[in-house]
Scaffold this active site. Structure first.
Site, PDB file in Angstrom:
ATOM      1  N   ASN A   7      38.977  34.074  44.746  1.00 22.47           N
ATOM      2  CA  ASN A   7      40.148  34.793  44.230  1.00 22.47           C
ATOM      3  C   ASN A   7      41.315  33.806  44.104  1.00 22.47           C
ATOM      4  OD1 ASN A   7      42.672  36.176  44.257  1.00 22.47           O
ATOM      5  ND2 ASN A   7      41.587  38.049  44.781  1.00 22.47           N
ATOM      6  N   HIS A  10      46.560  33.575  44.306  1.00 23.84           N
ATOM      7  CA  HIS A  10      47.662  32.866  44.978  1.00 23.84           C
ATOM      8  C   HIS A  10      48.085  31.594  44.268  1.00 23.84           C
ATOM      9  CE1 HIS A  10      48.021  35.817  47.891  1.00 23.84           C
ATOM     10  NE2 HIS A  10      47.188  35.373  48.809  1.00 23.84           N
ATOM     11  N   HIS A  43      43.335  39.497  40.101  1.00 19.94           N
ATOM     12  CA  HIS A  43      43.832  40.874  40.127  1.00 19.94           C
ATOM     13  C   HIS A  43      45.017  40.962  39.174  1.00 19.94           C
ATOM     14  CE1 HIS A  43      45.323  44.418  42.889  1.00 19.94           C
ATOM     15  NE2 HIS A  43      45.292  44.733  41.615  1.00 19.94           N
ATOM     16  N   ARG A  45      47.722  42.918  38.400  1.00 15.45           N
ATOM     17  CA  ARG A  45      48.462  44.052  38.973  1.00 15.45           C
ATOM     18  C   ARG A  45      49.362  44.674  37.912  1.00 15.45           C
ATOM     19  NH1 ARG A  45      48.290  43.686  44.936  1.00 15.45           N
ATOM     20  NH2 ARG A  45      49.662  45.495  44.875  1.00 15.45           N
ATOM     21  N   ARG A  49      52.748  40.637  39.318  1.00 18.98           N
ATOM     22  CA  ARG A  49      53.473  39.766  40.256  1.00 18.98           C
ATOM     23  C   ARG A  49      52.862  38.372  40.373  1.00 18.98           C
ATOM     24  NH1 ARG A  49      51.969  42.340  46.111  1.00 18.98           N
ATOM     25  NH2 ARG A  49      52.983  44.167  45.214  1.00 18.98           N
ATOM     26  N   GLU A  70      39.913  42.338  39.213  1.00 19.03           N
ATOM     27  CA  GLU A  70      40.317  43.429  40.112  1.00 19.03           C
ATOM     28  C   GLU A  70      41.398  44.221  39.404  1.00 19.03           C
ATOM     29  OE1 GLU A  70      41.679  41.890  43.783  1.00 19.03           O
ATOM     30  OE2 GLU A  70      39.753  41.049  44.315  1.00 19.03           O
ATOM     31  N   THR A 101      46.221  44.098  48.793  1.00 17.25           N
ATOM     32  CA  THR A 101      45.494  45.370  48.735  1.00 17.25           C
ATOM     33  C   THR A 101      45.215  45.818  50.169  1.00 17.25           C
ATOM     34  OG1 THR A 101      44.458  44.436  46.795  1.00 17.25           O
ATOM     35  CG2 THR A 101      43.560  46.500  47.591  1.00 17.25           C
ATOM     36  N   GLU A 151      32.089  46.965  46.898  1.00 15.59           N
ATOM     37  CA  GLU A 151      32.621  45.886  47.729  1.00 15.59           C
ATOM     38  C   GLU A 151      33.237  46.530  48.968  1.00 15.59           C
ATOM     39  OE1 GLU A 151      35.096  42.925  45.800  1.00 15.59           O
ATOM     40  OE2 GLU A 151      36.081  42.415  47.696  1.00 15.59           O
ATOM     41  N   HIS A 191      37.986  40.561  51.631  1.00 15.85           N
ATOM     42  CA  HIS A 191      39.348  40.747  52.150  1.00 15.85           C
ATOM     43  C   HIS A 191      39.480  40.210  53.569  1.00 15.85           C
ATOM     44  CE1 HIS A 191      43.442  42.104  52.491  1.00 15.85           C
ATOM     45  NE2 HIS A 191      43.387  42.363  51.198  1.00 15.85           N
TER      46      HIS A 191
HETATM   47  N1  PXP Z   1      38.450  41.564  47.401  1.00 21.53           N
HETATM   48  C1  PXP Z   1      39.401  42.416  46.928  1.00 21.53           C
HETATM   49  C2  PXP Z   1      38.950  43.679  46.264  1.00 21.53           C
HETATM   50  C3  PXP Z   1      40.768  42.113  47.026  1.00 21.53           C
HETATM   51  O1  PXP Z   1      41.692  42.979  46.555  1.00 21.53           O
HETATM   52  C4  PXP Z   1      41.145  40.871  47.601  1.00 21.53           C
HETATM   53  C5  PXP Z   1      42.592  40.492  47.675  1.00 21.53           C
HETATM   54  O2  PXP Z   1      43.140  40.423  46.408  1.00 21.53           O
HETATM   55  C6  PXP Z   1      40.132  40.019  48.062  1.00 21.53           C
HETATM   56  C7  PXP Z   1      38.793  40.393  47.967  1.00 21.53           C
HETATM   57  C8  PXP Z   1      40.438  38.676  48.659  1.00 21.53           C
HETATM   58  O3  PXP Z   1      41.118  38.859  49.877  1.00 21.53           O
HETATM   59  P1  PXP Z   1      41.684  37.581  50.624  1.00 21.53           P
HETATM   60  O4  PXP Z   1      42.760  36.989  49.765  1.00 21.53           O
HETATM   61  O5  PXP Z   1      42.222  38.148  51.910  1.00 21.53           O
HETATM   62  O6  PXP Z   1      40.540  36.647  50.825  1.00 21.53           O
END
Ligand code: PXP
Length: 239
Positions: A7, A10, A43, A45, A49, A70, A101, A151, A191
């Site tokens: 992901n 960031h 994602h 959003r 953001r 996402e 999330t 998931e 997550h």
């Molecule tokens: N899976 C989903 C569905 C998420 O919303 C997120 C965060 O955007 C992640 C995985 C990744 O989470 P993390 O950044 O805590 O690894």
């Protein structure tokens, strides 16, 4: 073999702090793929953001592995997804004030809407995953929507401190994992997963995909910072 979805939200978060053009998540996606990522997760959003419409469009053209979008279960983003056609869409809950999330999608509470969106996305050839808490009621409802994958939200597992709580949460995740696999769906998790806590989740039977963001991007800063400073020093060496 288990697939790793990286992901890269960031990378875009850092760009948006300055409203500039760097760092570019598209570059982040290329480096993630070179590092062996099996998927790139972003994602989009509603408040844009971090990841924006331009990122998603370019990523669709450039990502060679699986592009996983996402998204909230709302018409505007569904329209964009049907247009851009990521390989996979993961439906997540979204609240404007949240930092990330925070919980799984309440599929039991908005079953008809989610079922409709799952069908809309599947009809244009997108694999659909639902991001759900490890709660039997939610998993049962999720399975009934006709989605392809679930998931499991590992946030509570990741933030638990007490060994008993960690082990209880792991059991909950494994138990609902059996339900997902038994229904013939793909089992994913994500997550809060880190280099320290990922292995027990990866060992869950038939776990096919893990989506990890914060920990990998955090580590990237630490393992890359020394080189970045050396490069700037090199540039300045004659002055
Ligand atoms: N899976 C989903 C569905 C998420 O919303 C997120 C965060 O955007 C992640 C995985 C990744 O989470 P993390 O950044 O805590 O690894």
């Amino acid at each position: 073999m288990i697939e790793l979805g990286v992901n890269i939200d960031h990378v875009a978060t850092l760009r948006q702090v300055r409203r500039t053009v760097e760092p570019d998540p598209v570059w982040g996606a290329v480096l993630s793929e070179l590092g062996g990522a099996d998927g790139i997760t972003v994602h989009l959003r509603e408040d844009r953001r971090h990841i924006n419409d331009r990122d998603v469009k370019i990523l669709r053209e450039t990502v060679r592995c699986k592009l996983n979008l996402e998204m909230a279960a709302v018409d505007e983003i569904v329209g964009i997804a049907c247009d851009v056609k990521p390989d996979q869409a993961t439906l997540v809950p979204e609240r404007r004030e949240e930092i990330t999330t925070e919980g799984g999608l309440d599929v039991a509470g908005q079953f008809n809407n989610v079922q409709k969106i799952v069908k809309q996305l599947k009809d244009v050839g997108i694999v659909v995953s639902l991001f759900l808490d490890p709660e039997v009621r939610q998993i049962e409802a999720g399975i009934r929507t006709g989605c392809d994958a679930i998931e499991i939200h590992t946030g509570k597992y990741a933030t638990s401190k007490n060994p008993q709580d960690i082990s209880d949460e792991l059991s909950r995740i494994s138990e609902v994992g059996v339900m997902v696999v038994g229904a013939g769906l793909r089992l994913h998790a994500g997550h809060g997963l880190t280099y320290h806590n990922v292995l027990p989740i990866a060992k869950i039977p038939k776990m096919l995909e893990l989506n990890i963001g914060h920990s990998i991007i955090s580590r990237a800063i630490m393992v890359g910072l020394k080189n970045a400073v050396q490069e700037m020093k090199q540039l300045l060496k004659n002055f």
